[in-house]
Design a protein around this motif. Structure first.
Motif, PDB file in Angstrom:
ATOM      1  N   GLN A 135       5.187   6.265   8.036  1.00 27.37           N
ATOM      2  CA  GLN A 135       5.781   6.067   6.709  1.00 27.37           C
ATOM      3  C   GLN A 135       6.342   4.662   6.501  1.00 27.37           C
ATOM      4  OE1 GLN A 135       6.972   8.104   9.080  1.00 27.37           O
ATOM      5  NE2 GLN A 135       9.180   8.421   8.929  1.00 27.37           N
ATOM      6  N   TYR A 136       6.475   3.872   7.592  1.00 23.01           N
ATOM      7  CA  TYR A 136       7.000   2.518   7.452  1.00 23.01           C
ATOM      8  C   TYR A 136       5.934   1.440   7.603  1.00 23.01           C
ATOM      9  CZ  TYR A 136      11.283   5.095   8.043  1.00 23.01           C
ATOM     10  OH  TYR A 136      12.290   5.987   7.896  1.00 23.01           O
ATOM     11  N   ILE A 137       4.726   1.834   7.890  1.00 27.92           N
ATOM     12  CA  ILE A 137       3.661   0.846   8.043  1.00 27.92           C
ATOM     13  C   ILE A 137       3.275   0.334   6.665  1.00 27.92           C
ATOM     14  CG2 ILE A 137       1.253   0.481   8.745  1.00 27.92           C
ATOM     15  CD1 ILE A 137       1.777   2.318  11.094  1.00 27.92           C
ATOM     16  N   LYS A 138       3.115  -0.955   6.567  1.00 25.93           N
ATOM     17  CA  LYS A 138       2.794  -1.622   5.318  1.00 25.93           C
ATOM     18  C   LYS A 138       1.485  -1.076   4.743  1.00 25.93           C
ATOM     19  CE  LYS A 138       2.165  -6.421   3.947  1.00 25.93           C
ATOM     20  NZ  LYS A 138       2.215  -7.764   4.487  1.00 25.93           N
ATOM     21  N   ALA A 139       1.516  -0.718   3.477  1.00 22.03           N
ATOM     22  CA  ALA A 139       0.318  -0.195   2.828  1.00 22.03           C
ATOM     23  C   ALA A 139      -0.751  -1.283   2.764  1.00 22.03           C
ATOM     24  CB  ALA A 139       0.662   0.295   1.418  1.00 22.03           C
ATOM     25  N   ARG A 140      -1.976  -0.880   2.905  1.00 24.04           N
ATOM     26  CA  ARG A 140      -3.077  -1.841   2.894  1.00 24.04           C
ATOM     27  C   ARG A 140      -3.669  -2.011   1.486  1.00 24.04           C
ATOM     28  NH1 ARG A 140      -1.217  -3.509   7.080  1.00 24.04           N
ATOM     29  NH2 ARG A 140      -1.809  -2.694   9.077  1.00 24.04           N
ATOM     30  N   VAL A 141      -3.376  -1.077   0.588  1.00 23.38           N
ATOM     31  CA  VAL A 141      -3.930  -1.123  -0.762  1.00 23.38           C
ATOM     32  C   VAL A 141      -2.882  -1.713  -1.701  1.00 23.38           C
ATOM     33  CG1 VAL A 141      -4.911   0.274  -2.630  1.00 23.38           C
ATOM     34  CG2 VAL A 141      -5.292   0.932  -0.239  1.00 23.38           C
ATOM     35  N   GLU A 142      -3.262  -2.728  -2.450  1.00 18.74           N
ATOM     36  CA  GLU A 142      -2.319  -3.434  -3.306  1.00 18.74           C
ATOM     37  C   GLU A 142      -1.613  -2.522  -4.294  1.00 18.74           C
ATOM     38  OE1 GLU A 142      -2.842  -7.248  -5.693  1.00 18.74           O
ATOM     39  OE2 GLU A 142      -4.091  -7.602  -3.914  1.00 18.74           O
ATOM     40  N   SER A 143      -2.341  -1.602  -4.910  1.00 21.78           N
ATOM     41  CA  SER A 143      -1.730  -0.717  -5.908  1.00 21.78           C
ATOM     42  C   SER A 143      -0.641   0.150  -5.265  1.00 21.78           C
ATOM     43  CB  SER A 143      -2.786   0.166  -6.572  1.00 21.78           C
ATOM     44  OG  SER A 143      -3.425   0.981  -5.610  1.00 21.78           O
ATOM     45  N   VAL A 144      -0.848   0.570  -4.003  1.00 21.33           N
ATOM     46  CA  VAL A 144       0.152   1.366  -3.300  1.00 21.33           C
ATOM     47  C   VAL A 144       1.374   0.497  -2.990  1.00 21.33           C
ATOM     48  CG1 VAL A 144       0.633   2.701  -1.205  1.00 21.33           C
ATOM     49  CG2 VAL A 144      -1.587   2.908  -2.332  1.00 21.33           C
ATOM     50  N   VAL A 145       1.151  -0.743  -2.598  1.00 19.13           N
ATOM     51  CA  VAL A 145       2.249  -1.660  -2.312  1.00 19.13           C
ATOM     52  C   VAL A 145       3.120  -1.832  -3.557  1.00 19.13           C
ATOM     53  CG1 VAL A 145       2.846  -4.054  -1.750  1.00 19.13           C
ATOM     54  CG2 VAL A 145       1.027  -2.903  -0.490  1.00 19.13           C
ATOM     55  N   PHE A 146       2.495  -2.049  -4.714  1.00 16.59           N
ATOM     56  CA  PHE A 146       3.249  -2.241  -5.953  1.00 16.59           C
ATOM     57  C   PHE A 146       4.049  -0.997  -6.316  1.00 16.59           C
ATOM     58  CE2 PHE A 146      -0.051  -5.590  -6.921  1.00 16.59           C
ATOM     59  CZ  PHE A 146       0.802  -6.648  -6.693  1.00 16.59           C
ATOM     60  N   LYS A 147       3.467   0.200  -6.125  1.00 16.69           N
ATOM     61  CA  LYS A 147       4.185   1.441  -6.413  1.00 16.69           C
ATOM     62  C   LYS A 147       5.387   1.601  -5.485  1.00 16.69           C
ATOM     63  CE  LYS A 147       0.353   4.037  -8.359  1.00 16.69           C
ATOM     64  NZ  LYS A 147      -0.628   5.098  -8.158  1.00 16.69           N
ATOM     65  N   GLU A 148       5.203   1.273  -4.207  1.00 14.19           N
ATOM     66  CA  GLU A 148       6.307   1.362  -3.254  1.00 14.19           C
ATOM     67  C   GLU A 148       7.431   0.393  -3.622  1.00 14.19           C
ATOM     68  OE1 GLU A 148       4.469   0.606   0.509  1.00 14.19           O
ATOM     69  OE2 GLU A 148       3.779   2.682   0.750  1.00 14.19           O
ATOM     70  N   GLU A 149       7.074  -0.819  -3.977  1.00 15.09           N
ATOM     71  CA  GLU A 149       8.070  -1.818  -4.372  1.00 15.09           C
ATOM     72  C   GLU A 149       8.803  -1.378  -5.631  1.00 15.09           C
ATOM     73  OE1 GLU A 149       9.022  -4.538  -2.687  1.00 15.09           O
ATOM     74  OE2 GLU A 149       7.567  -4.105  -1.121  1.00 15.09           O
ATOM     75  N   GLU A 150       8.077  -0.851  -6.582  1.00 10.99           N
ATOM     76  CA  GLU A 150       8.669  -0.366  -7.829  1.00 10.99           C
ATOM     77  C   GLU A 150       9.651   0.778  -7.546  1.00 10.99           C
ATOM     78  OE1 GLU A 150       6.614   1.843 -11.394  1.00 10.99           O
ATOM     79  OE2 GLU A 150       5.986  -0.272 -11.354  1.00 10.99           O
ATOM     80  N   ALA A 151       9.277   1.705  -6.655  1.00 10.12           N
ATOM     81  CA  ALA A 151      10.148   2.821  -6.295  1.00 10.12           C
ATOM     82  C   ALA A 151      11.422   2.308  -5.618  1.00 10.12           C
ATOM     83  CB  ALA A 151       9.408   3.796  -5.379  1.00 10.12           C
TER      84      ALA A 151
END
Length: 189
Positions: free
Chosen positions: A8-24
């Motif tokens: 659950q702490y490994i950096k997402a590899r997909v940009e859209s997932v990264v943006f959703k995580e940052e937004e959350a």
């Protein structure tokens, strides 16, 4: 303590997932964590780990390399024949240089045994000398550093343990009795 290697702490590899995580995270949802790494050097292996496990890692540089090099003079003594008498040869060089060193100064060696030997050899020198290495308990090490910082010691004999994390404002000179094993150790010293 968070396990950075947990899925659950490994950096997402997909940009859209990264943006959703940052937004959350910005909304206060999910886990908010800041990991800070402090070092005089940042080896590529550590940068690679940081890039793998951290979201949006940022590097902050306090001093540029050029500024750090401005007022540093490097002097070398080469010992041409490395044999069983190398310690004695280096000791002769150190004893020659000691009276001319600007104080306070730190003398680094690679092992606590060498530091202890130096401590015994330098007893006759008219300097206040402290010893700092991993063979002492934390309280003893802290006292040596505190004495050195407040000017009660002229010379601190140390292993690479003293090359990381010690902040001595008025340090005038660093001597490498033993050559450091890595470039990073040289920089930290």
């Amino acid at each position: 303590i968070l396990n950075c290697a947990a899925p659950q702490y490994i950096k997402a590899r997909v940009e859209s997932v990264v943006f959703k995580e940052e937004e959350a995270m910005q909304k206060g949802d999910g886990i908010n964590r800041i990991t800070q790494l402090f070092s005089a050097t940042m080896p590529k292996s550590l940068v690679d780990v940081a890039n793998k496990y951290l979201h949006s890692p940022v590097t902050i540089t306090i001093e540029t390399e050029d500024k750090l090099k401005q007022n540093v003079n490097h002097k070398f003594e080469f010992i041409d024949k490395v044999d069983e008498t190398i310690y004695d040869k280096k000791m002769t060089v150190l004893e020659k240089w000691l009276p001319t060193l600007p104080l306070p100064a730190i003398v680094f060696a690679n092992t606590k045994d060498t530091i202890e030997a130096l401590s015994r050899e330098l007893r006759s020198v008219k300097m206040r000398i402290g010893v700092y290495h991993g063979g002492f308990d934390q309280a003893t090490r802290e006292k040596a550093v505190e004495d050195f910082k407040r000017g009660a010691l002229d010379l601190l004999l140390s292993t690479d343990l003293g090359g990381r994390g010690l902040d001595v404002q008025n340090l005038q000179c660093v001597v490498n009795f033993d050559a450091p094993k890595t470039f990073e150790s040289y920089v930290h010293r």
